[in-house]
Every structure is written in structure tokens, then in C-alpha cells.
Write an enzyme that holds these catalytic residues in place. Structure first.
Site, PDB file in Angstrom:
ATOM      1  N   HIS A   1       0.922  -1.327  -0.006  1.00 17.77           N
ATOM      2  CA  HIS A   1       0.024   0.036  -0.015  1.00 17.77           C
ATOM      3  C   HIS A   1       1.052   1.317  -0.056  1.00 17.77           C
ATOM      4  CE1 HIS A   1      -3.607   2.276   1.277  1.00 17.77           C
ATOM      5  NE2 HIS A   1      -2.751   3.057   1.778  1.00 17.77           N
ATOM      6  N   GLU A   2       1.939   1.230   0.883  1.00 18.95           N
ATOM      7  CA  GLU A   2       2.676   2.463   1.031  1.00 18.95           C
ATOM      8  C   GLU A   2       3.647   2.656  -0.215  1.00 18.95           C
ATOM      9  OE1 GLU A   2       2.132   4.444   3.233  1.00 18.95           O
ATOM     10  OE2 GLU A   2       0.840   3.344   4.259  1.00 18.95           O
TER      11      GLU A   2
ATOM     12  N   HIS B   1       1.855   4.416  -2.988  1.00 12.32           N
ATOM     13  CA  HIS B   1       1.663   5.763  -3.021  1.00 12.32           C
ATOM     14  C   HIS B   1       2.728   6.490  -3.863  1.00 12.32           C
ATOM     15  CE1 HIS B   1      -1.917   6.180  -0.379  1.00 12.32           C
ATOM     16  NE2 HIS B   1      -1.589   5.777   0.545  1.00 12.32           N
TER      17      HIS B   1
END
Length: 485
Positions: free
Chosen positions: A455-456, A459
Site C-alpha cells: 500500500h505504501e 503511494h
């Protein structure tokens, strides 16, 4: 997922002109494509004369050329005014974004010469961020006739401080003001910042964090007591662990070749140790999953040095228990080059930060290194390459700015129950901060929750691929959260 969809941005934004290396030949080609297709783009000759090609490249495995066209006025970019164009066989197939009209009126015919120096603008930014400079402000490099200035780190920033002139629309009327946009990554701060300073009055107009924080927990948590009492910071030297020290000294890199490496990890595609398939296993040469340009240098060579630690061209993984944003322990192979071994068997009944008798921290940081590299390699195959502004130290002449591998901070001591990713412009190192998750005992660690890591990292991908690659995706309803999920 179709391979070309990743590279077709839906949102357009300008923040800081990328430092990507776009050749004159590519710029001319891009201008030619835009000019030939001007009836479809609606761009007038005056529009074309007031545009900057900030990036252009061909999506790998396709015949689609992307062109990022930034609106300018008097040779200075206009904030948040960009068109992202896609061409197939010289024909326009996608046109997203827009431009302001009557910019001379919006600027009230303002002169593009600043009344405030870049030095004073940086000092005003420091005041806004409550940074106390430790030395006299000195510009190191100046570009484009002084419109862009590099100040280095000035002993207060983790990354080079930069200032660039832009036109900023202000208020409902979109009045254009000439401003210095200052980038700074303060030490001991989880945020990277853009501060916009009026180039006429030297007043700070606004500031914007480039750090996307993913709060899954409802409550605010402070790590001060948690770090000092439950998980005291360990002394790397006393534990006699070979490390890359925070004072800048390094272990010897050894030979310049790594032929093979094994890592004990929560293997792809498992999500975590408590999910199906999450039992830790030893994997060998996982970069072979992604052949070709994605893994030219493997995982431990940054183009200059081959490391025997959790460091390479794509990511530098280390613990940051004392939350000073400087490299702590980066895990070291138990065998010498050219064959590396990171075989740390964890005991999840113990706290994640322990290094002995169970090498939990070693395992967790190794897992963070493994997954960051996998995400680099996988996204590369789908188009997140050097020219598309990916995260690599050495771009091997394939476009982009380079020198921007991910700083992956395991067990970061600045928070709990959370994680974040900071995305500066191409050429600035992305930073992933992973936290512990509080539990009765033992705590859990985001560094072995591969869903959080992915997820990170995503980004960073969505930030770099949207508009000009920095801070378009920053509001509460921005689509980067959904893309990362």
C-alpha cells in the site's frame, strides 16, 4: 490489469518541475507531436510557445508515447496547469488536463523577476517550519538563469533544499502570484514539505506535506513512552553487529559482485504471517521473477557498490527505532559475497524488536527489503520505469533523474499503528516509514504485513505517475488511497 493502463494518469497536477533528464531530441519530438495534433488538443501557437515538456517516454511493450506538457508564462511554470497526452503512431489517443486562459490578466501583467531572493525565501520557509539554521544560507547550484536553486542539505534537511519560481493561482479569482516554491525535508520530522513564499512580499502563502499518512487506527499514539520503556533502543556497537552507522561510517562493501542471495521472508504472494501461505520460508534469487531491465543490477548493487546488507539500487532498508530519520541497523549477510544469506528465523512469541535470542528485527527488516524490491520489479514490468520517474539510485542511462532509491525505515520510532510514504520529485529519495502495532504482548510489526508495505509503495507509484510526479494526490478524497488498496 492491462499493461498500458498504469501509465495513463487520470489526475493532472503541477508542483515542482521534475529533474528528470529529457533530451533535446525527445523534447523536439514531443513538441512536434503536439503541434501536429493541435486541432485535437485545441492548443494555439501561443499556447505551444508557453509550454514546457517536463517528461516524455514510450510505455514499454507498446507504441504509446506519453507527453507531459506544463503551462508556463514568461518561461515560468504555472502551478497545477498541465496536460498529459498519449500518442499512438503519432496520433493523439488521450488528452487529460487543462490550462488557464488570460494569464497576463490573471497576473496583472506582473514581472517575472522576483523582488525576494531565493535565500530569503528559504529562510522564510525555515521560519514557517520552525527550523533553526545551523549555518549561513548559501546556494550551491543555480539553474535556468536563477529560476531554480539548489541549497544542499544545509545541515538541517535530509534531502537537498531547493527553491523554484512558479506562478501560483490564489483565491477564487485565480490571481497569479509569482512565488518561490521551497522543498525541504527537515531532520526529525516525518513530513517532507513544500513551502510557497510570495516572491514580492516574502510572506508564506501556504505549506504542503508530501507525506501520505495511512491512519488505520482511530486514536493518536505517542511512541515516547513506548520506545523508552517497552522497546528500549538497542546499542548497535555494544551488540557487536556489523552495521552502517548513523555517523556516516560504513562497513566495507567487499567484492563488487553478488551472484546469488537467499532471504527468509513472508513469501510473495502471502500477506502476512497470520494469512494463508504466510509461514516464513527461504527464497533464493527472487529477482529472477522479473527478468530484463527491471533487475539489471540485481538487488544489492547500486551502480557503484555491491552491498552485503539490505541495500541496493532500489531500496535501502534499516531500522529507525530512535526516530531520527537516519540509517540504523541494515541487516548483514551471514555469508560473504558473491553468495549472500539473510536467513533469520523469527520467533513471533517475542517482541518484534529483539535481535537475540531470536533475530526478529533482522527478519522483519529483511522482509521489508524483499518486498520493496519485489514491488520495484513488478511495477517496472507494468511501465514504472526510469523514464516514468521510478525509484532507483542508478538509472543506467534509461532516462529519469536517478539517485532516488527508497529509504525503507523499519520499526520507526515516531509512531504506532500506522505507516507513511513521502514522495519528493524525481531525483529525490522516497521514504517509507513502517511502525509497530500495539498489542497486549507481543506487539506486531508492519514490516511483515506485506499488504501495508505494498500500500505504501503504491503511494509512491501513483504520486510519481500523476501529473508532474510530486503532490497531486494529497487531499482527503484523493484516488491514491484506492489505488494503493
Amino acid at each position: 490489469m492491462k499493461k498500458n493502463l498504469l501509465l495513463l494518469p487520470l489526475l493532472l497536477c503541477f508542483v515542482f518541475v521534475s529533474r528528470s533528464q529529457v533530451t533535446d531530441i525527445e523534447k523536439k519530438l514531443a513538441h512536434s507531436l503536439v503541434q501536429i495534433n493541435s486541432p485535437l488538443t485545441g492548443l494555439t501557437p501561443d499556447d505551444l510557445n508557453n509550454s514546457i515538456v517536463t517528461n516524455t517516454y514510450v510505455i514499454p511493450g507498446s507504441n504509446i508515447r506519453m507527453v507531459y506538457l506544463q503551462q508556463s508564462y514568461q518561461g515560468i511554470p504555472v502551478y497545477n496547469q498541465m496536460q498529459v497526452l498519449a500518442f499512438r503512431e503519432d496520433k493523439l489517443v488521450s488528452n487529460a488536463g487543462g490550462r488557464l486562459k488570460a494569464v497576463s490578466e490573471l497576473s496583472r501583467n506582473a514581472n517575472a523577476t522576483p523582488a525576494v531572493s531565493s535565500v530569503n525565501a528559504v529562510q522564510s520557509s525555515f521560519n514557517a517550519l520552525k527550523i533553526k539554521p545551523s549555518q549561513e544560507m548559501v546556494a550551491l547550484k543555480s539553474f535556468d538563469n536563477g529560476k531554480k536553486v539548489d541549497f544542499g542539505k544545509q545541515q538541517v534537511s535530509l534531502e537537498n533544499i531547493t527553491a523554484e519560481l512558479i506562478w501560483l493561482p490564489v483565491g477564487e479569482s485565480n490571481e497569479l502570484k509569482l512565488v518561490w516554491q521551497v522543498f525541504v525535508a527537515p531532520r526529525n520530522d516525518e513530513d517532507y514539505w513544500l513551502v510557497r513564499v510570495d516572491a514580492k512580499s516574502n510572506s508564506v502563502i501556504n505549506k504542503q506535506s508530501l507525506t501520505i499518512k495511512c491512519n488505520w487506527d482511530k486514536e493518536e499514539h505517542s511512541m515516547k513512552d513506548h520506545v523508552n520503556k517497552k522497546h528500549p533502543v538497542q546499542n548497535n556497537v555494544e551488540n557487536k553487529i556489523p552495521v552502517e552507522l548513523k555517523d556516516g561510517s560504513k562497513t566495507l562493501a567487499g567484492p563488487s559482485v553478488v551472484n546469488t542471495a537467499s532471504y527468509r521472508v513472508v513469501k510473495y504472494p502471502a500477506e502476512s504471517p497470520i494469512h494463508p501461505g504466510g509461514t516464513n520460508v527461504l527464497v533464493t534469487d527472487p529477482w529472477l521473477m522479473s527478468p530484463g531491465n527491471a533487475t539489471t543490477l540485481g538487488w544489492h548493487n547500486d551502480g557503484t557498490t555491491s552491498y552485503s546488507t539490505t541495500r541496493g539500487n532500489n531500496v535501502y532498508a534499516y531500522e529507525d527505532r530512535n526516530a531520527d530519520n537516519l540509517p540504523g541497523i541494515s541487516e548483514t549477510s551471514s555469508t560473504a559475497q558473491p553468495s549472500l544469506t539473510f536467513d533469520f528465523v523469527p520467533n513471533f512469541s517475542l517482541e518484534p524488536i529483539v535481535r537475540t535470542p531470536s533475530p526478529n528485527q533482522q527478519f522483519n527488516t529483511t522482509n521489508l527489503f524483499y518486498w520493496n524490491n519485489l514491488l520495484h520489479d513488478l511495477s517496472y514490468i507494468y511501465g514504472f520505469t526510469e523514464s516514468a520517474r521510478n525509484f532507483q539510485n542508478n538509472n543506467q542511462g534509461r532516462g529519469g533523474a536517478g539517485a532516488d532509491y527508497v529509504l525503507a525505515e523499519s520499526q520507526d520510532g515516531s509512531g504506532t499503528n500506522n505507516a507513511n510514504f513521502s514522495t519528493p520529485s524525481d531525483g529525490g529519495r522516497g521514504r517509507m516509514q513502517m511502525y509497530l502495532w500495539t498489542a497486549p504482548t507481543p506487539d506486531r510489526d508492519g514490516d511483515v504485513d506485506n499488504g501495508i508495505i505494498a500500500h505504501e509503495y503504491t503511494h509512491g507509484i501513483s504520486n510519481r505517475l500523476t501529473g508532474n510526479g510530486v503532490s497531486c494526490l494529497n487531499n482527503l478524497e484523493q484516488m491514491g488511497e484506492g489505488w494503493s488498496d
